[in-house]
Design a protein around this motif. Structure first.
Motif, PDB file in Angstrom:
ATOM      1  N   LEU A  65       0.830  -1.198   0.000  1.00 46.84           N
ATOM      2  CA  LEU A  65       0.000   0.000   0.000  1.00 46.84           C
ATOM      3  C   LEU A  65       0.864   1.248   0.000  1.00 46.84           C
ATOM      4  N   THR A  89      -1.022  -2.989  -7.918  1.00 45.70           N
ATOM      5  CA  THR A  89      -2.457  -2.948  -7.657  1.00 45.70           C
ATOM      6  C   THR A  89      -3.097  -4.294  -7.965  1.00 45.70           C
ATOM      7  N   ARG A  92      -2.225  -6.839  -5.331  1.00 46.75           N
ATOM      8  CA  ARG A  92      -3.064  -6.688  -4.133  1.00 46.75           C
ATOM      9  C   ARG A  92      -4.435  -7.278  -4.366  1.00 46.75           C
ATOM     10  N   ARG A  93      -4.992  -6.947  -5.547  1.00 49.65           N
ATOM     11  CA  ARG A  93      -6.345  -7.379  -5.859  1.00 49.65           C
ATOM     12  C   ARG A  93      -6.451  -8.893  -5.863  1.00 49.65           C
ATOM     13  N   LEU A 106     -17.416   0.285   1.328  1.00 46.98           N
ATOM     14  CA  LEU A 106     -17.918   1.426   0.571  1.00 46.98           C
ATOM     15  C   LEU A 106     -19.376   1.634   0.963  1.00 46.98           C
TER      16      LEU A 106
ATOM     17  N   ARG B 712     -10.699   8.443   1.774  1.00 42.66           N
ATOM     18  CA  ARG B 712     -10.581   7.147   2.407  1.00 42.66           C
ATOM     19  C   ARG B 712     -11.135   6.032   1.529  1.00 42.66           C
ATOM     20  N   GLU B 713     -12.302   6.321   0.954  1.00 40.71           N
ATOM     21  CA  GLU B 713     -12.925   5.297   0.100  1.00 40.71           C
ATOM     22  C   GLU B 713     -12.046   4.982  -1.089  1.00 40.71           C
ATOM     23  N   LEU B 716      -9.281   2.859  -0.039  1.00 34.66           N
ATOM     24  CA  LEU B 716      -9.762   1.504   0.174  1.00 34.66           C
ATOM     25  C   LEU B 716      -9.893   0.776  -1.162  1.00 34.66           C
ATOM     26  N   LEU B 717     -10.501   1.474  -2.130  1.00 31.65           N
ATOM     27  CA  LEU B 717     -10.670   0.867  -3.451  1.00 31.65           C
ATOM     28  C   LEU B 717      -9.313   0.523  -4.051  1.00 31.65           C
ATOM     29  N   ARG B 718      -8.363   1.441  -3.875  1.00 32.59           N
ATOM     30  CA  ARG B 718      -7.035   1.192  -4.430  1.00 32.59           C
ATOM     31  C   ARG B 718      -6.415  -0.005  -3.714  1.00 32.59           C
ATOM     32  N   ALA B 719      -6.591  -0.094  -2.380  1.00 35.33           N
ATOM     33  CA  ALA B 719      -6.032  -1.213  -1.639  1.00 35.33           C
ATOM     34  C   ALA B 719      -6.617  -2.523  -2.142  1.00 35.33           C
ATOM     35  N   LEU B 720      -7.907  -2.489  -2.452  1.00 34.44           N
ATOM     36  CA  LEU B 720      -8.583  -3.720  -2.870  1.00 34.44           C
ATOM     37  C   LEU B 720      -8.296  -4.072  -4.319  1.00 34.44           C
ATOM     38  N   GLY B 721      -7.603  -3.200  -5.033  1.00 35.73           N
ATOM     39  CA  GLY B 721      -7.211  -3.594  -6.373  1.00 35.73           C
ATOM     40  C   GLY B 721      -7.726  -2.740  -7.513  1.00 35.73           C
ATOM     41  N   LEU B 722      -8.149  -1.524  -7.208  1.00 39.12           N
ATOM     42  CA  LEU B 722      -8.543  -0.630  -8.293  1.00 39.12           C
ATOM     43  C   LEU B 722      -7.282   0.077  -8.783  1.00 39.12           C
ATOM     44  N   ARG B 724      -4.850   2.812 -10.775  1.00 34.79           N
ATOM     45  CA  ARG B 724      -4.947   4.270 -10.912  1.00 34.79           C
ATOM     46  C   ARG B 724      -5.863   4.649 -12.052  1.00 34.79           C
ATOM     47  N   PRO B 805      -2.279   4.600  -1.637  1.00 34.31           N
ATOM     48  CA  PRO B 805      -3.357   4.046  -0.810  1.00 34.31           C
ATOM     49  C   PRO B 805      -3.095   4.231   0.674  1.00 34.31           C
ATOM     50  N   ALA B 806      -1.837   4.013   1.101  1.00 34.85           N
ATOM     51  CA  ALA B 806      -1.546   4.089   2.528  1.00 34.85           C
ATOM     52  C   ALA B 806      -1.810   5.500   3.046  1.00 34.85           C
ATOM     53  N   LEU B 809      -5.522   6.136   3.426  1.00 35.44           N
ATOM     54  CA  LEU B 809      -6.166   5.420   4.539  1.00 35.44           C
ATOM     55  C   LEU B 809      -6.057   6.192   5.843  1.00 35.44           C
TER      56      LEU B 809
END
Ligand code: ATP
Ligand code: MG
Lengths: 251, 812
Positions: A65, A89, A92-93, A106, B712-713, B716-722, B724, B805-806, B809
């Motif tokens: 991150l 990315t 991570r996903r 969300l 923040r959202e 979070l999305l970036r952390a989960l794999g979205l 850039r 992302p960090a 957050l």
């Protein structure tokens, strides 16, 4: 510092000379100061230490991150420091799961949409295996009748369980959790922690959890103790007394 | 509270950028208007001043000089040996060789006295005799006139031939394309004298003034400075009217700015609810918090208005310099900004901002200290306020619909405007209901393109009021634009059918000898010609006309024209077109006796407005009874769409010269009318562009502020794999959705308003005016709005995607 006895080839994540510095010159903060760490696969590791010791920073770096200032990180056989942002990315996903202290979900999506979000972001459909796993995870976590609610309509514990479900539904090999129980009462905490442990025991996942609660650490197999950006000790299956000792020395 | 105020001003300046830009643009527009108007006035005043060189007196009334007074003045001058120059002009048919330059070319006067001549000759020399002419440089280039050409002014026996001896710079006041000495112009019917510029030979100005005043009836005899002053005031009034019209667009821009500013403040204060609540927790009173945000908005208003005034002035000077560089220094003078306009623009900007911030700031006092402790929930449509608002909106829409129907039945423009504005307000009130529903629908349509759009459409409907307010600002511009487009398309249809009746034949070649098959083929083979029909006729002589062709177009010839009905003569009647009417000096006898080879026929006349050159038209049956031997005397040509009138005119002119025919080119008049309509539409659209630009700033702002709010959202999305790129796409899609929805609602409303306008205004003049749907233009509006919405989000999206992302957050 106690060194690990695990071999590099069997580590889920490892760091060498990991350094993270914020700012420069005299005002520089060394959040991480040359960390060497190996985390064994299929184990539940807790990261502990006083506030400001670099726990969150370590987790952010291990989970891709954030970029370390120096050093290398290998997670699940992949050198994260060599990946570009898009590859990182995608890594991570596809390979990692996350549970944060708060703001895990969300707000505009329902619990189910939140859980399958990583799959959707990957542009994949929920295939049969994933669907079975979703049912199984949701069942284990007791979320079956909450799936169509939005986060605003769920309790804090339920929200954390949704986040855990999200981390477990994909093929994530490592789940990172930063103070997942920080906002919960003791009953809800116990609930969340036992689910994390079950995912290690029953699903064979690796879980890395940052916490500063002794009770929480008690659920873990191993405990890494940080102080001033350095690893003070890496304990394997410590007893509560060992743990208290390890934490006390620096206090 | 001082420290809090200053700290928050510093912390939030970036967030105020949009409100700031909106005020600045609106204020700047007003100042630019004033700068350009003042420069135009200066240019015109200089032109007026230059129009009467070397004269002592000017004789004339406010709007011209009567024939009697003109004669009396010139008579006095001759008797006393003074020098005069008559300022006159007219819109006359002018032809060069066999080529018609136009049926309404502006022709002015030039003095043969070098000192009294107001034009600057650039090529050749000034006219020395009555038979010589000066031509405007621009007009010469456009019409292909060269020194040595012979021009015929007017038509028929009174037509005057002049030789071009020189070219002149254009003149900003009382300018014309062709200048001839007054004695020549006075012989052409249709020229109107404006004033007489008078130089007293013996210097006894006072005595001559008295003498002249004795002989003239209505005209005033004034010294040159007095007359010039009066004229300058008069032409400046015209410019003032235009500047006030431009203020209308400034008002539209200001209205959009109000929406953008109000929305900005609402979002900002929503984001800062926790700050305010914390302040309340630590002991600030509601009044203190309110005063602090009011001062904040006032500071913004003042700074933005000052920059608007300064920037507008700069833009005004810059534009004037541009005009001077490209259109020549005679077109525009020096900028002189009026202090009252500047003050008005500044005060207007401050007041607009103040009003826009009023409601959002009031909400701040309602923040309870407790709000700091629990997360704020966004106000939905289902809240009581939302229901009241929606109900009110429905009522307003229903009532204004009735008013609009009334306006159409009563053909009343003011009622239409009132109904239109009221219904628009109603739609704005209904926004929080309509907009999210449409956002959802559009989002569902586009959802298949991937997760980005799904997240974007979920984001866009999260705060119905915010989305509604954001789209509202763009809605204003889109509605007005599409209303203008639809209204103009329909009006254009009506104008075109009128033009068809007035110019049924694109180009007519008419002569008094039989046209051979070879000539006909040559005409038909000319590039751009789609139809060329020979029309039979005989040559007749009639009193007052001399010899004139009488045409009897048959069914085929008429069918090939744009308006066959206009060319249809009832058997036994003769149609008299304007070209023949000119020869008759405007007086048409009820009956016309046509003499064909000694055989006389008397027919009742009918004057028509349609033009087909200098020829009478009768029914083919009537033609056969006139005697003589009917032969093809005219060729009626229809041209392909988009044919260049000058090229075709030139090509056909060459054929006509060889065959001894006159050409009448209607394409030029049509092209001119088309150009006028185009200029009108583009000017209005360009001015509305300002409102649209402000609205786009608003969209960028809403998305930009939402980005800050959702840091923040996004993390979070970036952390989960979205990735850039995906995140950028999510945000761009949100802007796109908002813009598309605004464009769709705006287009529906605008088309309805456009049609209502046609029904109310155009139908009174042209009862069968069609209701046209300009699909291409409307499609373009939606596409442009969508792209603009997309573009508006590029910057906020890039900024959001840059954050690691960090980092996101840990954002609060
Ligand atoms: N963005 C930043 N800029 C500057 N310094 C930072 C930043 N983020 C963290 N730090 C510093 O780095 C050090 C480690 O922070 P970190 O968040 O990792 O601590 P932590 O162990 O998670 O503490 P806590 O238990 O309070 O969450 C702290 O001294 C902190 O002040
Ligand atoms: Mg931390």
């Amino acid at each position: 510092m106690t060194t690990t006895t695990h071999e590099t080839s069997t580590t889920a994540a490892s760091a060498r000379g990991l350094t993270k510095t914020y700012g420069d010159g005299p005002a520089a903060v060394h959040a991480l100061d040359g960390i060497d760490l190996d985390l064994a696969p299929g184990r539940f590791t807790a990261v502990m230490g006083p506030s400001g010791s670099g726990k969150s920073t370590l987790m952010h770096c291990l989970a891709g991150l954030d970029r370390p200032t120096d050093g290398s990180i290998v997670v699940d056989g992949t050198d994260l420091t060599r990946l570009g942002d898009d590859d990182l990315t995608r890594f991570r996903r596809d390979r990692l799961g996350f549970v944060f202290q708060a703001f895990n979900l969300l707000p505009m999506l329902t619990a189910r949409q939140n859980i399958v979000l990583p799959i959707e972001l990957a542009g994949r459909r929920l295939d049969a295996t994933a669907a079975t796993r979703l049912d199984q995870v949701v069942d284990v976590l007791g979320l079956a009748d909450r799936l169509d609610h939005r986060p605003g309509e769920l309790s804090g514990g339920q929200q954390q369980r949704v986040a855990i479900a999200r981390a477990l539904v994909g093929d994530a090999s490592i789940v990172f959790a930063d103070e997942p129980t920080g906002n919960l009462d003791s009953t809800a905490s116990a609930e969340v922690l036992s689910y994390l442990r079950r995912s290690v025991r029953e699903l064979g996942r690796t879980v890395v959890m940052v916490t500063h609660e002794l009770d929480a650490a008690a659920y873990a197999d191993d405990v890494v103790v940080l102080a001033d950006g350095r690893i003070r000790s890496h304990l394997h299956a410590p007893s509560t007394d060992e743990l208290v000792d390890a934490l006390k020395v620096g206090a | 509270m001082r420290t809090v105020l200053i700290a928050s001003l510093r912390a939030h300046t970036r967030r105020y950028v949009a409100a700031f830009v909106a005020v600045t643009i609106a204020v700047g527009f007003v100042v630019v208007t004033n700068a350009l108007a003042s420069a135009t006035k200066a240019g015109l005043s200089q032109g007026v001043d230059d129009a009467y060189p070397a004269s002592d007196l000017v004789v004339g009334e406010r709007y011209g000089i009567s024939e009697h007074d003109l004669r009396a003045t010139l008579e006095t001058a001759r008797r006393e040996g003074d020098t005069t120059s008559v300022i006159a002009n007219g819109w006359l048919p002018v032809r060069s060789d066999d080529r018609t330059l136009g049926s309404e070319v502006t022709v002015g006067t030039v003095s043969t006295d070098d000192t009294m001549r107001r034009q600057d000759v650039t090529t050749g020399r000034a006219p020395r005799s009555d038979r010589e002419a000066l031509v405007d440089r621009g007009a010469a280039k456009a019409d292909g006139i060269a020194i040595g050409d012979v021009l015929t002014l007017g038509s028929g026996p009174q037509g005057q031939e002049v030789t071009v001896v020189g070219l002149a710079d254009s003149v900003s006041y009382l300018g014309a394309d062709v200048y001839v000495p007054w004695p020549t112009l006075s012989r052409v019917p249709g020229a109107q004298a404006d004033a007489v510029s008078y130089r007293v030979g013996d210097g006894a100005v006072g005595r001559r003034t008295a003498q002249l005043e004795d002989v003239v009836d209505d005209a005033q005899v004034r010294t040159r400075p007095a007359y010039v002053d009066d004229r300058v005031t008069m032409v400046n009034q015209g410019v003032d009217v235009i500047s006030y019209l431009l203020l209308l667009f400034a008002a539209i821009a200001a209205f959009v700015a109000v929406l953008v500013i109000a929305n900005t403040f609402t979002i900002l204060f929503a984001q800062r609810t926790r700050d305010f609540a914390l302040l309340r927790c630590v002991g600030a009173t509601g009044r203190q918090v309110l005063r602090s945000v009011r001062v904040e908005s006032f500071a913004l208003a003042v700074v933005a208005s000052v920059i608007g005034v300064v920037g507008g002035a700069g833009a005004g000077y810059g534009l004037t310099a541009l005009v001077r560089a490209f259109a020549g220094p005679e077109r525009i003078g020096a900028v002189s900004l009026s202090p009252s306009w500047l003050v008005a623009a500044f005060v207007g900007g401050v007041v607009v901002t103040w009003i826009a911030a009023w409601w959002p700031t009031r909400a701040v006092t309602r923040v309870s200290p407790l709000a700091a402790l629990r997360p704020a929930e966004s106000p939905g449509v289902r809240s009581r306020g939302g229901r009241v608002r929606a109900g009110l909106g429905l009522a307003v829409v229903a009532a204004s619909t009735a008013v609009l129907v009334g306006a159409v039945t009563a053909n009343s423009l003011p009622v239409l405007l009132v109904g239109g504005m009221a219904s628009f307000v109603g739609v704005l009130l209904l926004g929080p209901v309509i907009v999210p529903a449409l956002l959802r629908a559009v989002g569902r349509l586009l959802r298949r393109t991937g997760p980005s759009l799904r997240i974007a459409s979920a984001n866009a409907v999260r705060n119905p009021r915010r989305s509604a307010a954001t789209t509202a600002s763009l809605l204003v511009g889109v509605t007005l634009t599409t209303a203008v487009l639809t209204g103009m398309a329909s009006a254009r249809g009506a104008i075109e059918s009128q033009m068809d009746a007035q110019h049924p034949v694109d180009v007519a070649l008419t002569g008094e000898t039989s046209i051979g098959a070879a000539t006909l083929r040559q005409v038909a083979d000319t590039r751009g010609v789609t139809a060329a029909r020979a029309v039979n006729g005989v040559v007749a002589t009639a009193k007052g006309l001399g010899s004139v062709p009488v045409l009897g177009p048959d069914e085929t010839a008429r069918r090939s024209t744009l308006d066959p009905a206009a060319l249809h003569a009832v058997p036994g009647r003769v149609l008299v077109p304007p070209d023949v009417l000119g020869d008759l000096d405007g007086e048409v006898p009820d009956r016309l006796t046509l003499d064909v080879d000694g055989r006389r026929t008397t027919l009742p006349t009918r004057v028509v407005g349609s033009e087909w050159g200098r020829a009478l038209v009768v029914n083919p049956a009537t033609l056969r009874g006139l005697g003589g031997d009917p032969a093809p005397l005219a060729v009626w040509v229809q041209a392909a769409d988009g044919t260049d009138p000058d090229t075709l005119g030139g090509d056909l002119g060459a054929v006509a010269r060889d065959a001894d025919l006159d050409t009448t080119n209607a394409l030029k008049d049509r092209a001119y009318v088309d150009l006028q309509l185009d200029v009108l539409v583009y000017a209005v659209l360009g001015l509305l562009g300002i409102a649209v630009a402000i609205a786009l700033v608003g969209i960028a702002n809403t998305v930009g502020l939402s980005v800050l709010e959702r840091g923040r959202e996004h993390a979070l999305l970036r952390a989960l794999g979205l990735t850039r790129r995906q995140l950028r796409r999510v945000l761009a899609a949100e802007g796109l959705l908002l813009a598309v929805v605004a464009a769709v609602i705006g287009t529906v409303l605008g088309t309805a308003y456009g049609w209502l306008g046609v029904l109310t205004i155009v139908r009174t003049a042209v009862p069968d005016a069609p209701l046209v749907m300009p699909w291409t233009e409307l499609g373009a509006v939606v596409v442009v709005a969508a792209l603009a919405g997309l573009a508006a989000c590029v910057l906020p999206a890039r900024r959001a995607a840059r954050i690691a992302p960090a980092q996101g957050l840990t954002l609060d």
